[in-house]
Design a protein around this motif. Structure first.
Motif, PDB file in Angstrom:
ATOM      1  N   GLU A  23       0.874  -1.163   0.000  1.00  0.00           N
ATOM      2  CA  GLU A  23       0.000   0.000   0.000  1.00  0.00           C
ATOM      3  C   GLU A  23       0.918   1.221   0.000  1.00  0.00           C
ATOM      4  N   THR A  24       0.763   2.064  -1.002  1.00  0.00           N
ATOM      5  CA  THR A  24       1.638   3.225  -1.164  1.00  0.00           C
ATOM      6  C   THR A  24       0.811   4.499  -1.242  1.00  0.00           C
ATOM      7  N   ARG A  25       1.187   5.471  -0.466  1.00  0.00           N
ATOM      8  CA  ARG A  25       0.534   6.778  -0.480  1.00  0.00           C
ATOM      9  C   ARG A  25       1.360   7.701  -1.366  1.00  0.00           C
ATOM     10  N   PHE A  78      -2.522   3.731  -3.269  1.00  0.00           N
ATOM     11  CA  PHE A  78      -2.606   2.676  -4.266  1.00  0.00           C
ATOM     12  C   PHE A  78      -2.192   1.355  -3.640  1.00  0.00           C
ATOM     13  N   ILE A  79      -2.826   0.267  -4.071  1.00  0.00           N
ATOM     14  CA  ILE A  79      -2.459  -1.070  -3.618  1.00  0.00           C
ATOM     15  C   ILE A  79      -2.020  -1.862  -4.840  1.00  0.00           C
ATOM     16  N   GLY A  80      -0.827  -2.469  -4.748  1.00  0.00           N
ATOM     17  CA  GLY A  80      -0.295  -3.241  -5.860  1.00  0.00           C
ATOM     18  C   GLY A  80       0.550  -4.389  -5.369  1.00  0.00           C
ATOM     19  N   ARG A  81       0.951  -5.243  -6.312  1.00  0.00           N
ATOM     20  CA  ARG A  81       1.778  -6.393  -5.950  1.00  0.00           C
ATOM     21  C   ARG A  81       3.154  -6.276  -6.584  1.00  0.00           C
ATOM     22  N   VAL A  82       4.132  -6.802  -5.888  1.00  0.00           N
ATOM     23  CA  VAL A  82       5.513  -6.767  -6.348  1.00  0.00           C
ATOM     24  C   VAL A  82       5.744  -7.928  -7.305  1.00  0.00           C
ATOM     25  N   THR A  83       6.311  -7.608  -8.469  1.00  0.00           N
ATOM     26  CA  THR A  83       6.624  -8.610  -9.479  1.00  0.00           C
ATOM     27  C   THR A  83       8.088  -8.476  -9.899  1.00  0.00           C
ATOM     28  N   TYR A 100       0.045  -1.954 -10.212  1.00  0.00           N
ATOM     29  CA  TYR A 100      -1.214  -1.449  -9.668  1.00  0.00           C
ATOM     30  C   TYR A 100      -2.287  -1.740 -10.705  1.00  0.00           C
ATOM     31  N   PRO A 101      -3.148  -2.757 -10.478  1.00  0.00           N
ATOM     32  CA  PRO A 101      -4.141  -3.156 -11.481  1.00  0.00           C
ATOM     33  C   PRO A 101      -5.007  -1.997 -11.957  1.00  0.00           C
ATOM     34  N   GLY A 102      -5.196  -1.939 -13.275  1.00  0.00           N
ATOM     35  CA  GLY A 102      -6.045  -0.915 -13.872  1.00  0.00           C
ATOM     36  C   GLY A 102      -5.453   0.477 -13.798  1.00  0.00           C
ATOM     37  N   CYS A 103      -4.201   0.564 -13.401  1.00  0.00           N
ATOM     38  CA  CYS A 103      -3.605   1.880 -13.178  1.00  0.00           C
ATOM     39  C   CYS A 103      -2.254   1.982 -13.904  1.00  0.00           C
ATOM     40  N   CYS A 141      10.816   3.794  -0.118  1.00  0.00           N
ATOM     41  CA  CYS A 141       9.618   3.303   0.574  1.00  0.00           C
ATOM     42  C   CYS A 141       9.282   4.094   1.821  1.00  0.00           C
ATOM     43  N   THR A 142      10.284   4.636   2.487  1.00  0.00           N
ATOM     44  CA  THR A 142       9.996   5.373   3.712  1.00  0.00           C
ATOM     45  C   THR A 142       9.386   6.732   3.400  1.00  0.00           C
ATOM     46  N   VAL A 143       9.873   7.417   2.364  1.00  0.00           N
ATOM     47  CA  VAL A 143       9.328   8.717   1.980  1.00  0.00           C
ATOM     48  C   VAL A 143       7.925   8.555   1.392  1.00  0.00           C
ATOM     49  N   MET A 144       7.749   7.515   0.572  1.00  0.00           N
ATOM     50  CA  MET A 144       6.461   7.304  -0.080  1.00  0.00           C
ATOM     51  C   MET A 144       5.427   6.689   0.863  1.00  0.00           C
TER      52      MET A 144
END
Length: 143
Positions: A75-77, A85-90, A100-103, A115-118
């Motif tokens: 989950e990334t802000r 946004f919610i996505g999976r790591v590939t 991020y599906p559909g995005c 990752c810490t800043v985002m």
């Protein structure tokens, strides 16, 4: 240089293995990939675990310091967009990315991915939490 770590999902036992941390499974790197062998005292011959799904460590950690692997759900802000946004790591095309599906798809190159800043946080993975993230499962075995 990033640390090379692997973990593996056992869909028979519904269990996640972490290479090098298990007492009952041994992992070895062979000429054709990773081989996992179950070592238990109950069996006369050790069993090769052909059914495992392997995931590699990205070399990155989330905002809480947890290691991010392929298959993790993040989950990334995004501050400039003002959305979460919610996505999976590939891992494909020789690099890690978050899909991020559909995005969109965002590469996880260390120079652009902080990752810490985002505010990126691991909220699950596509194996243990499949029922929570069905929209992220499409193509999970190909990616």
């Amino acid at each position: 240089m990033r640390e090379i770590l692997f973990r593996a999902w056992d869909d028979v036992k519904d269990r996640m293995y972490h290479a090098g941390e298990e007492d009952d499974v041994v992992f070895e790197l062979t000429g054709v990939g990773i081989k996992a062998t179950a070592i238990t005292e109950e069996e006369e011959e050790f069993q090769t675990l052909h059914h495992l799904k392997y995931m590699q460590y990205t070399g990155l950690k989330d905002k809480n310091g947890k290691e991010i692997y392929e298959g993790h759900v993040l989950e990334t802000r995004h501050m400039e967009v003002g959305r979460t946004f919610i996505g999976r790591v590939t891992f494909s095309y020789g690099r890690f990315a978050v899909v991020y599906p559909g995005c969109y798809r965002q590469d996880m190159g260390e120079s652009v991915w902080d990752c810490t800043v985002m505010g990126t946080e691991i909220i699950g993975n596509i194996y243990e939490n499949a029922d929570q993230f069905p929209h992220l499962l499409e193509g999970r075995d190909e990616a």
